[in-house]
Enzyme design. Structure first.
Site, mmCIF file in Angstrom:
data_model
loop_
_atom_site.group_PDB
_atom_site.id
_atom_site.type_symbol
_atom_site.label_atom_id
_atom_site.label_comp_id
_atom_site.label_asym_id
_atom_site.label_seq_id
_atom_site.Cartn_x
_atom_site.Cartn_y
_atom_site.Cartn_z
ATOM 1 N N TYR A 85 -3.255 3.687 2.430
ATOM 2 C CA TYR A 85 -3.310 3.972 3.865
ATOM 3 C C TYR A 85 -4.619 4.655 4.240
ATOM 4 O O TYR A 85 -5.136 4.457 5.354
ATOM 5 C CB TYR A 85 -2.117 4.854 4.261
ATOM 6 C CG TYR A 85 -2.270 5.526 5.605
ATOM 7 C CD1 TYR A 85 -2.028 4.831 6.785
ATOM 8 C CD2 TYR A 85 -2.684 6.856 5.698
ATOM 9 C CE1 TYR A 85 -2.185 5.443 8.025
ATOM 10 C CE2 TYR A 85 -2.839 7.482 6.923
ATOM 11 C CZ TYR A 85 -2.604 6.770 8.087
ATOM 12 O OH TYR A 85 -2.768 7.387 9.301
ATOM 13 N N TYR A 89 0.834 -1.207 0.000
ATOM 14 C CA TYR A 89 0.000 0.000 0.000
ATOM 15 C C TYR A 89 0.866 1.253 0.000
ATOM 16 O O TYR A 89 2.023 1.237 0.421
ATOM 17 C CB TYR A 89 -0.954 0.011 1.196
ATOM 18 C CG TYR A 89 -0.310 0.221 2.549
ATOM 19 C CD1 TYR A 89 -0.194 1.499 3.105
ATOM 20 C CD2 TYR A 89 0.178 -0.852 3.294
ATOM 21 C CE1 TYR A 89 0.388 1.698 4.355
ATOM 22 C CE2 TYR A 89 0.752 -0.669 4.540
ATOM 23 C CZ TYR A 89 0.857 0.612 5.060
ATOM 24 O OH TYR A 89 1.444 0.806 6.298
ATOM 25 N N CYS A 90 0.273 2.348 -0.514
ATOM 26 C CA CYS A 90 0.895 3.672 -0.424
ATOM 27 C C CYS A 90 -0.132 4.607 0.206
ATOM 28 O O CYS A 90 -0.927 4.170 1.044
ATOM 29 C CB CYS A 90 1.395 4.151 -1.793
ATOM 30 S SG CYS A 90 0.113 4.340 -3.051
ATOM 31 N N TRP A 91 -0.137 5.866 -0.148
ATOM 32 C CA TRP A 91 -1.027 6.833 0.509
ATOM 33 C C TRP A 91 -2.487 6.614 0.122
ATOM 34 O O TRP A 91 -3.365 6.503 0.958
ATOM 35 C CB TRP A 91 -0.576 8.250 0.166
ATOM 36 C CG TRP A 91 -1.391 9.325 0.829
ATOM 37 C CD1 TRP A 91 -2.304 10.141 0.238
ATOM 38 C CD2 TRP A 91 -1.372 9.701 2.215
ATOM 39 N NE1 TRP A 91 -2.857 11.005 1.168
ATOM 40 C CE2 TRP A 91 -2.301 10.752 2.381
ATOM 41 C CE3 TRP A 91 -0.656 9.230 3.325
ATOM 42 C CZ2 TRP A 91 -2.528 11.349 3.611
ATOM 43 C CZ3 TRP A 91 -0.896 9.834 4.552
ATOM 44 C CH2 TRP A 91 -1.815 10.877 4.690
#
Length: 353
Positions: free
Chosen positions: A123, A94-96
């Site tokens: 996130y 995952y990223c932002w």
């Protein structure tokens, strides 16, 4: 094939071999999904430089530079942190927001042959889940508060009850603070978001049908605020109260806070942060005891003249139901075991929902 999910239940998260957070180290430090490994595709400086170029300069140059940096960083992770992973490795990435950074990592992982999954929404999906649980939804747990005046041994009894197989929630451990004027711990406290992440993760692993023992706290632990859903449940919960003589509580306080007692400067600084309603003369006397090394006398004075009056005022305001009053007559292990047994018995009497 790249899989996608938005399921962040404990069982779903535990089903992956690794949770990989590809955001920058600064984003990761502020908060992250519990247990995640930080393998950034752009570090803090790189992310700032690419972002500045994108906004103030050439969008094409920003993308080209960013792509080169991302490629080099992913290669370094493949040859470093991920070098020992075999073909069965099942990561969640995952990223932002589930955008370009996670897409870059999972594309490479998929080509390697790993059965990789990307978190839809990144996130932010986790953060929305945390906020919904702690701010927007009543807590489903059957809380029982462990109350008692300063030095009564609440933290020790809570740990002993947990060892007996009952459900407990250790707020001070999650907030990395002992919850008093002298309660700061090495390393400082997590961010408010990280504290809430820890809370949500801990609560989501508890059975709502069984009682949960939690130490009575004020609405703030150090500088971290207990979120409203949990605070409302705590405010309405019945309590088991620990009762212990002043001299025993003073001795326990001296033992439990030996680190700050051994640091005269830190102890003196803490005493200067006492509430304003305490008279200057009294504070000066307490600072004098600290300077003279009279730590047990200082602990007794603080308990009698500061903490106990505050505890009595709070108790009068709350007026909560008491399930039991448990005596703790010494700082010894035998007394602690007896108290834990009594507290556990009071909780077991509640039975399942």
């Amino acid at each position: 094939m790249i899989r996608r999910t938005a399921d962040l239940s404990p069982a779903a998260r535990d089903g992956f071999d690794a949770l990989i957070d590809v955001r920058s180290p600064a984003e990761f430090a502020l908060d992250h999904i519990p247990g995640a490994l930080n393998l950034p595709v752009l570090d803090d400086a790189q992310r700032a430089a690419v972002g500045t170029e994108y906004v103030q300069g050439s969008k094409f140059l920003a993308r080209r530079t960013g792509a080169a940096l991302v490629a080099r960083n992913i290669a370094a992770h493949l040859e470093g942190a991920l070098a020992d992973r075999d073909g069965s490795f099942r990561p969640l990435v995952y990223c932002w927001r589930g955008g370009q950074r996670s897409a870059a990592m999972v594309t490479v992982m998929d080509q390697v042959g790993w059965p990789v999954t990307v978190l839809d929404g990144g996130y932010q999906t986790w953060r929305r889940q945390v906020k919904t649980a702690l701010y927007d939804t009543p807590a489903p747990h059957r809380l029982v508060l462990l109350e008692g005046p300063t030095g009564a041994g609440k933290t020790a009894v809570l740990a002993a009850v947990a060892r007996r197989g009952l459900q407990t929630l250790d707020l001070e451990a999650l907030a990395a603070h002992r919850g008093s004027l002298f309660g700061a711990l090495p390393g400082g406290q997590p961010s408010q978001k990280a504290f809430e992440t820890r809370l949500h993760d801990a609560l989501s692993r508890l059975d709502p049908a069984r009682p949960v023992l939690v130490e009575a706290e004020s609405s703030k632990i150090g500088v971290r605020v207990i979120p409203p859903s949990l605070w409302a449940a705590m405010s309405a919960a019945p309590a088991v109260r620990l009762d212990s003589p002043v001299e025993v509580r003073a001795a326990r306080t001296v033992r439990d806070y030996a680190a700050i007692a051994a640091d005269p400067e830190a102890l003196d600084q803490a005493l200067t942060r006492l509430p304003r309603h305490i008279g200057k003369q009294m504070v000066a006397e307490w600072r004098g005891l600290a300077a003279a090394g009279e730590i047990e006398a200082l602990a007794t004075a603080l308990i009698v003249d500061h903490y106990d009056p505050a505890y009595r005022r709070q108790g009068q305001a709350r007026g909560r139901a008491e399930l039991a009053v448990v005596g703790l007559g010494s700082v010894g292990e035998a007394a602690l075991d007896r108290a834990a047994d009594e507290v556990a018995a009071a909780i077991r009497r509640l039975g399942p929902a």
